[in-house]
Design a protein around this motif. Sequence first.
Motif, mmCIF file in Angstrom:
data_model
loop_
_atom_site.group_PDB
_atom_site.id
_atom_site.type_symbol
_atom_site.label_atom_id
_atom_site.label_comp_id
_atom_site.label_asym_id
_atom_site.label_seq_id
_atom_site.Cartn_x
_atom_site.Cartn_y
_atom_site.Cartn_z
ATOM 1 N N PHE A 82 -7.407 -56.661 -39.018
ATOM 2 C CA PHE A 82 -6.873 -57.159 -40.285
ATOM 3 C C PHE A 82 -7.572 -56.510 -41.480
ATOM 4 N N ALA A 83 -8.863 -56.713 -41.603
ATOM 5 C CA ALA A 83 -9.534 -56.305 -42.839
ATOM 6 C C ALA A 83 -9.911 -54.830 -42.843
ATOM 7 N N THR A 84 -10.485 -54.346 -41.761
ATOM 8 C CA THR A 84 -10.791 -52.917 -41.725
ATOM 9 C C THR A 84 -9.483 -52.128 -41.678
ATOM 10 N N GLY A 85 -8.493 -52.719 -41.029
ATOM 11 C CA GLY A 85 -7.159 -52.111 -41.071
ATOM 12 C C GLY A 85 -6.656 -52.002 -42.494
ATOM 13 N N TRP A 86 -6.926 -53.010 -43.294
ATOM 14 C CA TRP A 86 -6.513 -52.974 -44.688
ATOM 15 C C TRP A 86 -7.280 -51.909 -45.447
ATOM 16 N N ALA A 87 -8.554 -51.789 -45.173
ATOM 17 C CA ALA A 87 -9.339 -50.754 -45.843
ATOM 18 C C ALA A 87 -8.770 -49.377 -45.543
ATOM 19 N N VAL A 88 -8.379 -49.155 -44.296
ATOM 20 C CA VAL A 88 -7.838 -47.825 -43.990
ATOM 21 C C VAL A 88 -6.435 -47.674 -44.561
ATOM 22 N N TYR A 89 -5.745 -48.763 -44.699
ATOM 23 C CA TYR A 89 -4.438 -48.700 -45.351
ATOM 24 C C TYR A 89 -4.607 -48.217 -46.792
ATOM 25 N N GLU A 90 -5.612 -48.808 -47.463
ATOM 26 C CA GLU A 90 -5.870 -48.405 -48.851
ATOM 27 C C GLU A 90 -6.296 -46.934 -48.923
ATOM 28 N N VAL A 91 -7.156 -46.574 -47.964
ATOM 29 C CA VAL A 91 -7.663 -45.207 -47.978
ATOM 30 C C VAL A 91 -6.525 -44.237 -47.671
ATOM 31 N N GLY A 92 -5.605 -44.688 -46.840
ATOM 32 C CA GLY A 92 -4.440 -43.863 -46.526
ATOM 33 C C GLY A 92 -3.579 -43.624 -47.756
ATOM 34 N N LYS A 93 -3.453 -44.655 -48.571
ATOM 35 C CA LYS A 93 -2.668 -44.499 -49.809
ATOM 36 C C LYS A 93 -3.312 -43.455 -50.717
ATOM 37 N N GLN A 94 -4.637 -43.543 -50.838
ATOM 38 C CA GLN A 94 -5.346 -42.580 -51.692
ATOM 39 C C GLN A 94 -5.165 -41.164 -51.164
ATOM 40 N N LEU A 95 -5.257 -41.047 -49.868
ATOM 41 C CA LEU A 95 -5.141 -39.740 -49.230
ATOM 42 C C LEU A 95 -3.762 -39.140 -49.507
ATOM 43 N N LYS A 96 -2.771 -39.987 -49.388
ATOM 44 C CA LYS A 96 -1.404 -39.534 -49.625
ATOM 45 C C LYS A 96 -1.262 -38.996 -51.037
ATOM 46 N N GLU A 97 -1.805 -39.739 -52.001
ATOM 47 C CA GLU A 97 -1.744 -39.305 -53.403
ATOM 48 C C GLU A 97 -2.375 -37.936 -53.577
ATOM 49 N N LYS A 98 -3.549 -37.792 -53.018
ATOM 50 C CA LYS A 98 -4.264 -36.519 -53.184
ATOM 51 C C LYS A 98 -3.514 -35.375 -52.513
ATOM 52 N N LEU A 99 -2.920 -35.639 -51.387
ATOM 53 C CA LEU A 99 -2.194 -34.584 -50.688
ATOM 54 C C LEU A 99 -0.900 -34.231 -51.410
ATOM 55 N N LEU A 100 -0.285 -35.242 -51.998
ATOM 56 C CA LEU A 100 0.911 -34.961 -52.794
ATOM 57 C C LEU A 100 0.559 -34.010 -53.939
ATOM 58 N N GLU A 101 -0.603 -34.267 -54.546
ATOM 59 C CA GLU A 101 -1.031 -33.373 -55.614
ATOM 60 C C GLU A 101 -1.204 -31.935 -55.105
ATOM 61 N N ARG A 102 -1.746 -31.821 -53.910
ATOM 62 C CA ARG A 102 -1.934 -30.475 -53.352
ATOM 63 C C ARG A 102 -0.588 -29.814 -53.073
ATOM 64 N N ALA A 103 0.335 -30.593 -52.575
ATOM 65 C CA ALA A 103 1.677 -30.058 -52.319
ATOM 66 C C ALA A 103 2.319 -29.628 -53.623
ATOM 67 N N ALA A 104 2.092 -30.440 -54.652
ATOM 68 C CA ALA A 104 2.640 -30.093 -55.969
ATOM 69 C C ALA A 104 2.068 -28.769 -56.453
ATOM 70 N N THR A 105 0.793 -28.566 -56.185
ATOM 71 C CA THR A 105 0.164 -27.299 -56.565
ATOM 72 C C THR A 105 0.802 -26.134 -55.824
ATOM 73 N N ILE A 106 0.995 -26.308 -54.529
ATOM 74 C CA ILE A 106 1.570 -25.231 -53.721
ATOM 75 C C ILE A 106 2.989 -24.901 -54.180
ATOM 76 N N TRP A 107 3.775 -25.941 -54.398
ATOM 77 C CA TRP A 107 5.175 -25.727 -54.770
ATOM 78 C C TRP A 107 5.390 -25.598 -56.262
ATOM 79 N N GLU A 108 4.278 -25.639 -57.011
ATOM 80 C CA GLU A 108 4.318 -25.486 -58.463
ATOM 81 C C GLU A 108 5.365 -26.389 -59.102
ATOM 82 N N THR A 109 5.244 -27.674 -58.783
ATOM 83 C CA THR A 109 6.207 -28.599 -59.351
ATOM 84 C C THR A 109 5.496 -29.888 -59.732
ATOM 85 N N GLU A 110 6.264 -30.841 -60.239
ATOM 86 C CA GLU A 110 5.694 -32.133 -60.615
ATOM 87 C C GLU A 110 5.537 -33.018 -59.390
ATOM 88 N N LEU A 111 4.583 -33.902 -59.498
ATOM 89 C CA LEU A 111 4.267 -34.830 -58.412
ATOM 90 C C LEU A 111 5.490 -35.646 -57.988
#
Lengths: 758, 160, 291
Positions: free
Chosen positions: A536-565
């Motif tokens: 439950f709780a550590t699962g939630w922590a990784v859920y949150e961390v997963g969200k952050q990771l997704k955001e950061k990776l989206l930014e990287r994809a945006a950089t590669i494709w030279e477009t907006e997030l």
Amino acid sequence: MTTNLSVDEKKDVYGVIGKNPLRHDGTDKVTGRAQYGADIRLPGMLYGAMLRSPHAHARILSIDTSKAEAYSGVRAVVTAKDLPDVESKIAELGEGTINLLHQSNNVMAKDKVLYFGHAIAGVAAINAHVAEEAAALIKVEYEVLPPVLDVRKAMQHDSPILLDGMRTDELGKKGDYPSNIAAHYQAQVGDVEKGFQDAAVIVEREFFTSMVHQGYIEPQNATAQHNPDGQITIWCSTQGAFGVREQVAEILQIPISKIRVIPMEIGGGFGGKIGVYLEPVVVLLSRKSGHRPVKMTMSRSDVLAATGPTSGSYVKVKMGADANGMIAAAQAMLAYEAGAYPGSPVGAGMGVIFAPYRIENALIDGYDVLVNKPRTAAYRAPGGTNAAFACESVIDELSEKLGMDPFDFRLLNGAKEGDRRVDGPVYDRIGFLETLEAAKNSPHYRAQLEGPNRGRGVAGGFWFNYGGKSSASVSVNSDGTVSLLTGSVDIGGTRTSVAMQLAEGLGIPAESIRPVVADTDSVGYTEGTYGSRTTFATGWAVYEVGKQLKEKLLERAATIWETELDQIRFEHGIFLFDDKQMTFAELASRLDETGGPVVASAAVRPEQSGPAFAAHIVDVEVDPETGKVQILRYTAVQDAGKAIYPDYVESQMQGGVAQGVGWALNEEYLYDDQGRLVNSSLLDYRMPVALDLPMIDTILVEVPNPGHPYGVRGVGEVPIIPPPAALVNAIYRAMGVRMNILPATPARVVAELNKQKG
Amino acid sequence: MNKKIRVQATINGEEFEFLCEPRQSLLEVLRETLGLTGAKEGCNNGNCGACNVILDGALVNSCLVLAVEIDGCNVTTIEGIATPQGLHPLQQKFIAHAALQCGFCTPGFIVASKALLDQIPNPSESEVRQWLAGNLCRCTGYDRIVRAVMDAAQSQEKTL
Amino acid sequence: MQVLDYVSAGNVKEVVGLLTSNNGRARILCGGTDLLVQLRENRRRAELLIDVKNIPELNSINYDNQIGLLLGAAASCHAICHNPFVLENYPGLVDAIHLIGGVQIQYRASVGGNLCNASPAADSIPALIVHEAGCIIVGSNGTREIPVEQFCIAPGKNVLQNGEFLLAIKVPVVKENFGAHYLRFIPRNEMDIAVVGAGASVTLDKAKQRILSARIALGAVAPTPLFVEEAGVFLAGKEINEKNIREAARIAQAAARPISDLRGTDEYRKHLCAVLTRRALEKAIERARAS
């Protein structure tokens, strides 16, 4: 065999959770490679042994360690004299609180020994045999005092007193004379007197349960290295490394920054490995021996005599219902053995006892009582089983008197969203009624049970489940895997159930996560693996961390494709933009060129842990001449909210049932009249063996917890709540006798049968 | 200095030679002297099976065998169950059936189950439970362990 | 553990010599499943352990249909219970020996050890008694034989003198129309010490309606395993019926002198005596009839 009944609308939408990937540590554990606490070997390591009290209650007049210190092969001896003075201060400790002064005294006795096996001194030597022999040479002079071994006798005015300074906390006010009653708590709602007056049927019964042990197969162990610069490293099998760090810091009065706790794999805990026993001692021994590492493991008899079993208890329940079967009033008195120091789980027992039911008039009194037995520790839903044993037996009797099916009675009175528990909290969305329906409609309940001396019993159960603090950190590897660090010790597969929640969020397979259980220096603060909190709780922590990771990776994809997030979508592990796409792994291989490593971390403290409910069904056959109970068939039904890792959820249910069966039929602490534990061996502390149990069927109900992103409810604890009541209810239906003592040993069953005959 | 005795034995197919005191159990020597920590101490008096090894074909509690007794003998520990080709079917099935939680009793169960299948290649549920009665598990309730063993027996039968 | 030395003996003479010269400081090591635990808990002491497992006579299991069964004292329970002659001719013994511990114990523990350990609750002893088994003891004065029922003299104590050890157990050939059974009560289904154990053997007449002779023995209800001679005396010549079986069970129950301990109360043990004796007798009779 197992069935899954889910009310979760999203249930078919998940890619990872709800399935059963192979657990990440499986190979290590089936090959013997996994490193548990006692497996550690360090250069120059010494071995420790403890001297323990042969008396249940005595003043320590003197301790002479000289012969032990002089014994060939001994490198250090420590006693309570080597422990600094600590204040009487309360700290949070998993599912309960501890008084640090008591904790310190429990680690090594200071002025008094308060139970058979109470630790007095520690010895470090070149091997364990020498350490043991040396410990036996320590001379202790005692003034032996009369032991207090019965919880009700302990409450009386004329009882010998364990702690001279103990004054009863009487509903919040401190009493003014010495007592073994550490506290009296009360919870009430409505007007019980009036409620009972309105009742058509009333049942009032007394129940007695014995002290029982968690029974983890791996004894406690701890190894410590105290460096000359004051840095301390501890390797131990524990349910929570951060908790160990805190306790050691407090007991030894050392800043936590000087202590690093490395949790080893753990061979079972069930709540018994939250409190420290050996850790402070091995630290002291390491320092005193000239900074050599010192390893200490407990023998099985020391584990039974001197760690933290759970309370034996006296519980009285009175319940009344109207002619239609609606509960009109309920009253309970619970007196729990705390052992040598205050802190029994009587409060939790008070919360559990009527929790599954909607009751308008109730009064609950609970007493935390000292006795000359080991200081109790949490045991899987601590305090709950004793309470449910009483209540679920009374409900069985009430429903019989009313001529109602026992599930129908519970369905009529079962709590649901919006109902208020007697001790205050109002329920969010819960699944008790769904669980009861599933049990009532189960193949087991529908099957006829035929034959003499056979009977079927049912019981319900509730557990709060706990939230608590968890942290997690991740980094993305260039091959598309993700390294995950959490502070949650893996006792039953949670590395994987937590990794699955991260994998779900990232749309990658569970196998692409590399979960690591980290030490106290390597990850943020994380409470221990207890309270059914980890998935439950550590699962939630990784859920949150997963969200952050997704955001950061989206930014990287945006950089590669030279477009907006906001132009980029992420679905099922694939980044999409226009007609272009990149898998998670492909993007991971390009992090260097887009800015460097990608990491993330999160810390959570979720509030709504979502209670769990259970309903169990058991068929028994009783040998009328010997009183022996055989279990023919068992089905455990439980609301898991959302079963992340179903095989392991079911395994938790089966394990809780097995422990409950032992508690109900055979396990008990047997003390002689001097307060010595006579059955401190697994020969005579009788836990169920494979031949004692049938296959244990499980039915998973899923009423998602609105307080968790995936609907998770803790699952580990509630399964130990119903078994004793279910079993005694079954014995009643088989033989016509109601057992009100646990364990319902063959001898006790025969005695009841004889009473019935004669 | 206590007297030490020299022992030679074959463990998991390898020749070992070591010195030990007469009072040291095989379990203690495996773990402390030879670094084979797969066998575990759960009780040290023959009541839990966590220390199981196979000694000259016999399933034994290594806590109740003195190390000096294995001179000239053949021992198989959990470390010797898998082969260079991979995990033993029992090991695979334990993982596949989620037949472990904390894993502490698992080495003992796997060694015991291997000894069972060596004697009874196709055991019934009750034969499995009877044979494994000397191995305690506190986590699983035995259900999945029994299933894993019977499934391993099936899969071994197929490959014979 | 105080053990300082260990030797694996090669022959009987060596064992006798070592026992005699060490004058009480040496003990025989067979399976070790009782002894090692006791040494660790300081309930027994030994400075030297003499391992007899490598002596051929100690391990042999020989059956001869004139003489009967000869069990080497170190023969393991597992070996005995898998021996075809034993299985065929002495199922009542297998009942008992097979119950000693789980599989791991079975592979190591010996019936000789079970006897010498002299626990009042030992499973093999009542079964041996009802089979009229005898102990072959060897010492510096040579060899002697005594009936099993005389071997244990107090809880944990046997008749062996300094320098003596148990060489083998002799079980006579079973007579025609013989049947025997042993059962015990334990709270779990395995891994427990008997709360009460009961062994019964009967020899029936040709018509298999009457008991010619019988023996009943109980475990865990007296300081030593209890041979209830009077129950057998009562049954001799009696017709097989429920009344006589119950009376024999009552006699056995009356003879029992159990204590209350962590495994059971005296009251419960007394109660079980009658139940188990009855069940043992019934099964023994069933086996005799089928023989």
